[in-house]
Scaffold this active site. Structure first.
Site, PDB file in Angstrom:
ATOM      1  N   GLN B 175      46.371 -27.109  42.999  1.00 42.39           N
ATOM      2  CA  GLN B 175      46.784 -28.608  42.875  1.00 42.39           C
ATOM      3  C   GLN B 175      48.427 -28.475  42.299  1.00 42.39           C
ATOM      4  O   GLN B 175      49.006 -29.430  42.122  1.00 42.39           O
ATOM      5  CB  GLN B 175      45.959 -29.061  41.947  1.00 42.39           C
ATOM      6  CG  GLN B 175      44.556 -29.321  42.329  1.00 42.39           C
ATOM      7  CD  GLN B 175      44.492 -29.993  43.492  1.00 42.39           C
ATOM      8  OE1 GLN B 175      45.258 -30.985  43.607  1.00 42.39           O
ATOM      9  NE2 GLN B 175      43.357 -30.121  44.612  1.00 42.39           N
ATOM     10  N   CYS B 318      33.882 -35.415  45.416  1.00 46.17           N
ATOM     11  CA  CYS B 318      32.503 -35.177  45.727  1.00 46.17           C
ATOM     12  C   CYS B 318      31.647 -36.495  45.154  1.00 46.17           C
ATOM     13  O   CYS B 318      30.368 -36.795  45.602  1.00 46.17           O
ATOM     14  CB  CYS B 318      32.126 -34.204  44.858  1.00 46.17           C
ATOM     15  SG  CYS B 318      32.943 -32.463  45.152  1.00 46.17           S
TER      16      CYS B 318
END
Lengths: 410, 372
Positions: B175, B318
């Site tokens: 990231q 998720c």
């Protein structure tokens, strides 16, 4: 950045088993899929669209390989697929029963299988049992059966490649699968070289009919990009993963999927299977011309099954010879100078001057193995390329032999 | 439309595709000895040197992989299996599943896996790590920046603690790549994972930086490519894409991006009643702003924004379509009720202050956009 490789080979490329040029179908799919990836307006919902694209590629590939779509586990290539199969089966079978320590395999396996098995032997308490092969590199079924009959309980898995990457020898996979099934042992088969390349007259490759528990294939060997492959995994088989994470691919293989590569791989696979019989016939014809050109030369021996008597036992695009008193590397060098790209054996071990483990497993001496040369044809190979190579070979071979003999005299 | 969900899917950079294209259409295996093979090998090694340059590393310390997941797996398992030391693995509470599941696998092999907690801002403090670090700890793995709340960790400080004890330190920088320094000397890490697709390459290519002399057991065995550290035919196009993407990232205006983010955070906090920033106020990713909106339904806020042509997310991939509260926000002390009101905006160079102003205005109670 350095310059890119040349565009399509100008007819001198005889190393399709190392990697084959990307096919127009693969390029078409990449051109369709890739620009969409760079368009922000297509990014929203891209996850869902990517899943749909991967699912449809999964079905396409499954159809091409005689499998069910839920049996397709996409990987980063053949090597990862082989690692996953051999380690995954070993760990799983061992976890179910500690007595299952043995991995049965012939000495001709690809390094991705061989080194993985050796790693399991060195680090994970596995024991390797080498299955004998005959002089052509074909597995001795009776020997395998005897081993299984004596000690199937201690066997974690059997692994036998569908076709050999150096000699093109095709194994009796269905019979091996049947044997393994009879003894309740899973079979892995590395079908990287065989997928889409079986001889005309053979039944198309079918995972379903092979009896294998797992089967590895790779994109760049069939004209898709490098970096994509698949492991077919029968639905009743559980594998311990090699890559853990987000739980993609039935929890067997985690990691984001290379969508463009996967779509391209599946499209090429489908096309290949449709045209396989015709292309196999064309390549076998060309290969036989090359064979005719060299087989009568002094000191030249065909290795692997003889396609003139047993075309069904050898990949139609493969010719492999050894030349007495010559070094494989000098043959390769002279051919390279003449504009022909060939290999001494597997590209995966190229640069390391040691005799081929495949030839040694077939019973050749180190001396005999030294002068090995592999010619592998593919979709870009033309009649003219073959004629040119056939015309050049006698002189190159003679030259390499006299260089070898001169070196020996010194 | 306004796309503010780059953390979920970043656009592939056109320049990257253009650099990759000749290698996709090239044909040789870089391990082949003939001239086309040698050309492919030269392109691969040039890409490796370029990646190394951006990381202030040596080319031999760069391993090309199939992506971030493989890099994380290789780092954790490779280092732990090669030198188990005291069979004690430390990871943070906010790791990507590629790290936490790899650690869990080591756990099944008998390693003790301990989680270092984060504070309310999502920060792993040096004290929290020091309290758990042992002289014989096998490996510490702490991500560089969090995808959900944007918090940046003090990797140099945490790695220095580990270095004192000679404990290998891995960071998942997936990231962070693109906006944070990847200088492995300044960071002091033993290993670092990168994924191309967060930098603008297609999926399927990544890097593991592995400091020389770090004990390492390969994850994928075979032909012995990449100095036996990662077998498998090398993806030359992917490697070239990675090198190009790092080059482009080094030219991007991160300061300008962070300033636009600051303006956006201020606007949202000032104008949206009850909005709270999640993650650290200043030590956060340049193009990342995440909030909770207590009392609202995160889902309906997202739908409302979408009706106005603005696409963002709840922050946890998720959690999309599931009612599970985000594990990251839970670890940071948010109640499930509040965690479910999370909204995340993530954006790159092409998003302007005006775009962000429009997004702030579109939030419930955000009022009219200042230029509207």
């Amino acid at each position: 950045m350095s310059s890119a490789p040349d565009p399509l080979p100008g007819g001198s490329y005889f190393d399709h088993a190392a990697t084959t040029p990307i096919k127009p179908t693969a390029m078409r799919v990449l051109t369709e899929v890739m620009p969409a990836l760079s368009n922000p307006s297509s990014l929203h919902g891209s996850g869902r669209r990517a899943r749909l694209a991967v699912d449809s590629a999964r079905e396409q590939l499954a159809r091409a390989a005689g499998a069910h779509s839920s049996e397709v586990i996409f990987t980063s290539g053949g090597t990862e697929a082989d690692n996953l199969a051999v380690k995954g089966l070993y760990w799983q079978r061992r976890a179910e029963d500690q007595a299952r320590r043995r991995i049965l395999l012939p000495g001709i396996e690809h390094h991705a299988v061989l080194e993985t098995a050796e790693w399991l032997e060195a680090h994970e308490d596995a024991e390797l049992g080498i299955i004998a092969v005959d002089g052509c590199g074909i597995v001795d079924l009776a020997a395998l059966e005897a081993t299984l009959a004596a000690s199937a309980d201690s066997v974690a898995l059997v692994t036998v490649m569908w076709a050999n990457n150096e000699t093109g020898a095709i194994q009796p996979v269905a019979q091996i699968g049947e044997l393994c099934a009879r003894y309740g042992v899973p079979l892995h088969t590395d079908a990287v070289q065989a997928f889409g390349s079986l001889p005309a007259g053979s039944a198309p490759m079918s995972f379903r009919d092979s009896g294998a528990a797992t089967l590895a294939i790779s994109g760049h060997k069939i004209g898709a990009p490098v970096g994509v492959g698949a492991l077919l995994v029968r639905r009743d088989i559980t594998l311990t993963p090699v890559l853990h994470g987000g739980g993609q691919e039935r929890d067997i293989r985690s990691g984001t999927l290379d969508v463009a590569g996967i779509c391209s791989f599946a499209a090429v696979a489908e096309e290949l299977v449709a045209s396989q019989a015709k292309e196999a016939q064309r390549l076998a014809g060309l290969r036989d011309q090359l064979l005719d050109a060299v087989v009568g030369l002094e000191g030249v021996t065909l290795r692997g099954p003889d396609p003139r008597t047993h075309p069904e036992l050898r990949l139609p695009n493969n010719l492999h010879i050894t030349v007495d008193d010559a070094e494989g590397d000098s043959l390769l060098f002279m051919l390279d100078m003449a504009g022909f790209d060939t290999a001494t054996g597997s590209a995966c071990t190229a640069g390391v001057p040691r005799p081929s483990h495949v030839l040694l497993a077939m019973g050749l001496s180190e001396e005999q193995s030294r002068g090995a040369q592999r010619f592998t044809l593919g979709w870009t190979t033309t009649e003219r390329d073959v004629a040119a190579l056939a015309a050049a070979l006698p002189a190159v071979i003679a030259q390499a032999r006299s260089a070898g003999m001169a070196a020996a005299r010194r | 439309m306004l796309y503010l969900d780059e953390s979920a899917a970043a656009p592939v950079r056109r320049e990257v595709l253009e650099a990759m294209w000749p290698h996709l259409t090239g044909y040789a295996n870089p391990s082949s000895v003939h001239e086309p093979g040698a050309a492919a090998s030269r392109a691969l090694e040039a890409a490796r040197a370029e990646v190394a340059r951006h990381l202030n590393a040596r080319p031999a310390e760069i391993i090309f992989t199939s992506g971030g997941t493989e890099s994380d797996n290789a780092a954790l398992k490779g280092i732990a299996l090669a030198d188990p030391r005291g069979r004690h693995v430390l990871i943070s509470a906010l790791e990507h599943p590629a790290v936490s599941e790899s650690a869990a696998w080591l756990g099944r092999l008998g390693y003790e896996v301990e989680t270092v907690p984060v504070d309310d801002d999502g920060v792993v403090t040096p004290a929290a790590l020091a309290a758990r670090l042992r002289p014989d700890t096998t490996l510490v793995s702490i991500h560089y920046a969090n995808n959900e709340v944007g918090t940046i960790q003090d990797i140099a400080g945490l790695a220095a603690l580990c270095a004192e004890q000679r404990v290998p330190f891995h960071t998942d920088a997936v990231q962070a790549a693109g906006t944070l320094s990847l200088d492995v000397q300044a960071l002091g890490v033993s290993a670092m994972s990168l994924a191309g697709h967060k930098l603008g390459t297609p999926k399927g290519t990544g890097v593991l930086y592995l400091r020389r002399r770090t004990p390492f057991e390969p994850l994928i065995h075979g032909g012995g490519q990449q100095r036996d550290l990662r077998s498998g035919t090398e993806n030359v196009a992917g490697a070239v894409g990675m090198a190009t993407a790092l080059q482009l990232a080094s030219q991007s205006d991160v300061t300008g991006l962070a300033m636009r983010r600051e303006g956006f955070i201020e606007a949202v906090l000032a104008r949206v009643p009850g909005a709270q920033l999640t993650g650290h106020r200043t030590r956060r990713l340049a193009g990342h702003a995440s909030f909770v909106l207590p009392g609202r339904s995160g889902e309906s806020v997202l739908l409302d924004l979408e009706r106005q042509g603005i696409f963002c997310s709840s922050g946890s991939a998720c959690a999309a379509g599931s009612s599970e509260p985000s594990p990251a926000l839970s670890a940071m002390g948010y109640s499930p009720e509040v965690a479910q009101t999370a909204v995340r905006f993530s954006f790159g160079d092409s998003v302007t202050s005006e775009d962000l102003d429009r997004a702030a205005a579109a939030l419930p109670g955000g009022g009219p956009a200042s230029q509207a």
